[in-house]
Design an enzyme around this catalytic site. Structure first.
Site, short mmCIF file in Angstrom:
data_model
loop_
_atom_site.label_atom_id
_atom_site.label_comp_id
_atom_site.label_asym_id
_atom_site.label_seq_id
_atom_site.Cartn_x
_atom_site.Cartn_y
_atom_site.Cartn_z
N TYR A 38 99.02 53.16 41.53
CA TYR A 38 98.91 53.70 42.77
C TYR A 38 100.16 54.17 43.37
O TYR A 38 100.22 55.59 43.65
CB TYR A 38 98.04 52.75 43.60
CG TYR A 38 97.89 53.34 45.02
CD1 TYR A 38 96.82 54.15 45.09
CD2 TYR A 38 98.82 53.13 46.12
CE1 TYR A 38 96.32 54.60 46.43
CE2 TYR A 38 98.51 53.65 47.14
CZ TYR A 38 97.22 54.39 47.59
OH TYR A 38 96.86 54.66 48.86
N SER A 84 74.97 57.78 75.39
CA SER A 84 75.26 56.22 75.26
C SER A 84 73.59 56.07 75.19
O SER A 84 72.84 56.80 74.79
CB SER A 84 75.45 55.96 76.81
OG SER A 84 74.76 56.40 77.65
N LYS A 118 74.66 46.45 66.79
CA LYS A 118 75.27 47.35 67.71
C LYS A 118 76.90 46.62 68.06
O LYS A 118 76.96 45.52 68.43
CB LYS A 118 74.87 47.27 69.32
CG LYS A 118 75.13 48.00 70.20
CD LYS A 118 74.54 48.28 71.45
CE LYS A 118 74.92 49.20 72.47
NZ LYS A 118 76.31 48.64 72.92
N LYS A 297 67.02 53.42 65.97
CA LYS A 297 66.75 54.79 66.05
C LYS A 297 65.73 55.51 65.24
O LYS A 297 65.47 54.99 63.98
CB LYS A 297 68.27 55.46 65.42
CG LYS A 297 69.28 55.00 66.05
CD LYS A 297 70.68 55.55 65.19
CE LYS A 297 71.85 54.65 65.88
NZ LYS A 297 73.19 54.86 65.16
N LYS A 321 69.47 44.50 73.47
CA LYS A 321 70.60 43.55 73.66
C LYS A 321 70.40 42.22 73.46
O LYS A 321 69.30 41.74 73.76
CB LYS A 321 71.14 43.72 75.13
CG LYS A 321 71.45 45.42 75.42
CD LYS A 321 72.76 45.80 74.69
CE LYS A 321 74.09 45.43 75.22
NZ LYS A 321 74.28 46.24 76.47
S1 IVH Z 1 74.30 55.22 68.34
C1 IVH Z 1 73.04 58.74 70.62
N1 IVH Z 1 74.69 53.39 66.63
O1 IVH Z 1 76.98 51.88 71.69
C2 IVH Z 1 73.46 57.29 70.17
N2 IVH Z 1 75.94 53.40 68.81
O2 IVH Z 1 75.89 51.97 74.26
C3 IVH Z 1 74.73 56.79 70.43
N3 IVH Z 1 77.31 51.51 69.18
O3 IVH Z 1 78.61 54.73 72.78
C4 IVH Z 1 75.17 55.87 69.80
N4 IVH Z 1 77.06 50.23 67.30
O4 IVH Z 1 79.51 53.11 71.04
C5 IVH Z 1 75.16 53.86 67.88
N5 IVH Z 1 74.94 51.53 65.29
C6 IVH Z 1 75.30 52.03 66.57
C7 IVH Z 1 76.31 51.48 67.36
C8 IVH Z 1 76.34 52.15 68.59
C9 IVH Z 1 77.53 50.34 68.50
C10 IVH Z 1 77.78 51.94 70.59
C11 IVH Z 1 78.55 53.37 70.87
C12 IVH Z 1 77.68 53.92 72.05
C13 IVH Z 1 77.25 52.54 72.68
C14 IVH Z 1 76.03 52.98 73.47
#
Ligand code: IVH
Length: 674
Positions: A38, A84, A118, A297, A321
């Site tokens: 490397y 968010s 999350k 999602k 949460k």
């Molecule tokens: S999706 C449109 N996926 O949570 C969707 N966010 O409260 C936006 N976060 O600002 C975010 N893990 O920093 C998404 N698997 C995840 C996540 C995540 C942490 C945070 C992210 C966002 C905040 C929203």
């Protein structure tokens, strides 16, 4: 000697090989060559780059570390806003979420979800052009973030060039994800910091944020930051076609060499989501990093698009949460802090207690009534709740464990920091210090506000330095900041030639500002960012604002009698207006708002109702005012247009009755664009 015409080709080949091996080593933990091999590749690249600097590209693996510290952070607008998430706290919230989705996705009976932990980290945006990392930014306010490319490049797990084994790469893509620090690395970093006598961090999230908000990339390089990609912003597809679902998108990211959370999975329906939540909840303790819930999602990306967003959160995702965590400890002391506008906040100091991996040693007690309600006293055993980012709260006092002779906390008459009286205003739960800017705590508080990020945004001027400047008598009011010279500060504790020059430069460059920031920075009670923007849009320039009468203020939508009273009080005090004049004469230049008058909305009276899918209501309002419209909150015969979003309610029926022209979201946006 290498054939000159082949240098570029070899350099790019070396990038490719080094990137693959670095990914195998850092992300997959599965190296296929040894360290010497490397190093040989890396040295060959360094050698070529030093001989042929024209082939030293910003995305070269040699450019991860060693960049020079920056002078300041550049603001960068995200092409697609960084949203968010809405929160769900229980099963009923989840059932509602699923129902809202099914109501909108006409004809669907079940929705499948991508389920992801999350992470409690920092959201970042990575923009790749032709597969190479072009810029990395923080989320900022969702629309505009800060350029942190120099720090992001130090994360070995983030590819500087995407690997394209099996797929085409898009011409341009914004990849969204989370930067975080693992729990064990956080503990190590804090132990090291306290050994060295430097600042420790309250929790892993703050440590990650603190590392990314550094001008010198050497700091981020020294911290073991990690990254997981979890979303997408803007994409210029060109010949490239996005996969159909979030779960496939994550797989694609993985094939490009981006780290993906291995606990991400697909739930076929909402019931499977609950199983996922239970599983992740029980594994949470053992995860190497902190999470504060899970994210669901809608898996189908086309359905995500058709669902759209409300205000700042997508309709197609939700954060489930974890419940707040609770701990028990003893109150060591209750003291009183003075805020910027004289409000006194009681603060309880505890014997530190670990709640969900975070050491809690302080809680602010909302106000004095709350002390009375809880009857909390020094020495009491209390239960404290911590939920995510929220400041810990005392939820109850164990009176059975109260020691004999404990003293009820009484309203302080004055504070040790200043000799002035405290008053409790009738009908307000808050206790206030009457000294105004004669009170040292309020003086520094107002200066801290004046220089803060959303006000004049003077980089490098934190609480410690302000305290120092005030203590040394160098700064008494806002204007004194602009009178500072390098010679005044170079000999202060912690300063040298370079830091003094940097501070003076950032003070000077803050002079070019916007009217709304300037108004906000003055720290007038009840004038937050939104109100300041409103005032700026209505008064256009600072002299109009200074001359504002009560009637002018009350005519502005959203400015009620309370805010209007505080603004008038502020403006009728000559000391304040002289201060503003002083600032202007020192060169502070709040830009006037330019209102265009050559469009269908100029001078029209518009009412906005309902919610919008591609623009926040406040932003729509701002843009309409910017093009010369007057925006009002109630429909009358004088209204020219009603802009109706989703769930428009009674305003729509009233406008219809009065025969007022109704505009839909798409129409308004297209008229605004032209
Ligand atoms: S999706 C449109 N996926 O949570 C969707 N966010 O409260 C936006 N976060 O600002 C975010 N893990 O920093 C998404 N698997 C995840 C996540 C995540 C942490 C945070 C992210 C966002 C905040 C929203």
């Amino acid at each position: 000697m290498i054939d000159k015409s082949k240098v570029k080709e070899r350099v790019l080949e070396l990038h490719r090989l080094i990137n693959i091996h670095s990914h195998n080593y850092h992300s997959l933990d599965a190296p296929t060559i040894n360290d010497h091999e490397y190093d040989a590749l890396f040295n060959e690249l360094l050698d070529l780059e030093s001989k042929f600097p024209q082939h030293k590209y910003s995305y070269s693996p040699s450019q991860r570390v060693g960049g020079k510290p920056l002078e300041g952070f550049k603001k960068v607008e995200h092409i697609a806003p960084m949203l968010s998430l809405d929160n769900a706290f229980n099963n009923a919230d989840m059932t509602d979420f699923n129902k809202r989705l099914l109501d909108r996705l006409v004809g669907e009976e079940v929705v499948a979800f991508s389920c992801e932990p999350k992470l409690d980290g920092i959201a970042v945006n990575l923009s790749y052009r032709n597969g190479n990392l072009e810029i990395a930014t923080t989320r900022g306010d969702g629309k505009v973030g800060e350029d942190i490319t120099h720090n992001i490049k130090t994360l070995n797990s983030i590819p500087l060039s995407l690997l394209n084994k099996n797929s085409e790469l898009p011409n341009f893509i914004e990849i969204r994800g989370e930067v975080f620090i693992e729990k064990k690395d956080f503990d190590l970093a804090n132990t090291k910091a306290s050994d060295e006598g430097t600042k420790t961090f309250a929790n892993p999230r703050n440590a990650a944020a603190g590392s990314l908000r550094q001008l010198d990339p050497a700091v981020a390089a020294s911290r073991p930051l990690k990254f997981f990609a979890h979303g997408i912003g803007h994409i210029e597809e060109g010949s490239f076609e996005l996969p159909g679902s979030q779960s496939e998108l994550l797989k694609l990211y993985k094939s490009w060499g981006l780290p993906i959370n291995p606990l991400s999975t697909v739930a076929e329906d909402i019931t499977a989501c609950e199983d996922y939540f239970q599983k992740v909840s029980s594994d949470r303790e053992n995860l190497p990093y902190e999470i504060d819930g899970v994210v669901y999602k809608v898996n189908d990306l086309k359905k995500q698009i058709s669902l759209g967003q409300v205000s700042r959160a997508p309709r197609w995702a939700i954060a489930r949460k974890f419940p707040a965590e609770v701990g028990t400890t003893t109150v060591k002391k209750i003291s009183f802090q003075v805020g910027r506008v004289g409000s006194i906040t009681p603060v309880a100091e505890f014997i530190p207690v670990n709640i969900g991996g975070v050491s809690v040693s302080h809680a602010s007690i909302h106000n004095f009534d709350e002390i009375e309600r809880l009857d909390v006293r020094e020495g009491d055993v209390v239960k404290i709740k911590r939920a995510g980012d929220v400041i810990p709260q005392i939820i109850s006092v164990d009176k059975n464990k109260r020691k004999k002779g404990s003293q009820k906390i009484s309203l302080p008459k004055r504070l040790p920091c200043c000799k002035n009286d405290l008053i409790k205003i009738e009908g307000e739960a808050i206790l206030r210090c009457t000294a105004g800017l004669d009170c040292p705590a309020q003086k520094t508080g107002s200066l801290i506000h004046f220089v803060s990020r959303n006000a004049l945004n003077i980089d490098g001027l934190g609480e410690r330095i302000i305290d120092l400047l005030v203590e040394q008598g160098l700064v008494v009011n806002f204007a004194d900041l602009f009178r500072l010279r390098k010679e005044n500060i170079i000999n202060l504790e912690g300063f040298g030639e370079k830091s003094a020059t940097n501070l003076i430069n950032s003070i000077q460059s803050s002079k070019e500002t916007t009217l709304s920031r300037f108004i906000y920075s003055l720290g007038i009670r009840e004038v937050g960012e939104a109100t300041a923007m409103n005032l700026a849009l209505n008064f256009n320039n600072i002299s109009n604002f200074i001359d504002a009468s009560d009637e002018d203020l009350l005519e502005i939508n959203d400015i009620g009698p309370v805010a209007s009273r505080f603004i008038r009080e502020f403006l009728s005090n000559e000391e304040n207006t002289n201060l503003v004049k002083d600032l202007l004469s020192l060169g502070v230049n709040p830009r006037e708002i330019e209102i265009k008058n050559d469009n269908p909305f100029s001078s029209k009276l518009i009412v906005i109702t309902g919610s919008f899918s591609t623009i926040a209501r406040s932003q729509l309002k701002e843009e309409l005012i910017r093009v010369g419209a007057r925006v009002s909150s109630s429909v009358s015969s004088k209204t020219d247009y009603l802009v109706a979003g989703d769930k428009p309610g009674s305003k729509l029926s009233k406008a219809n009755e009065l025969g007022i022209k109704i505009l839909e979201e798409a129409e308004v946006l297209s008229l605004l664009k032209n």
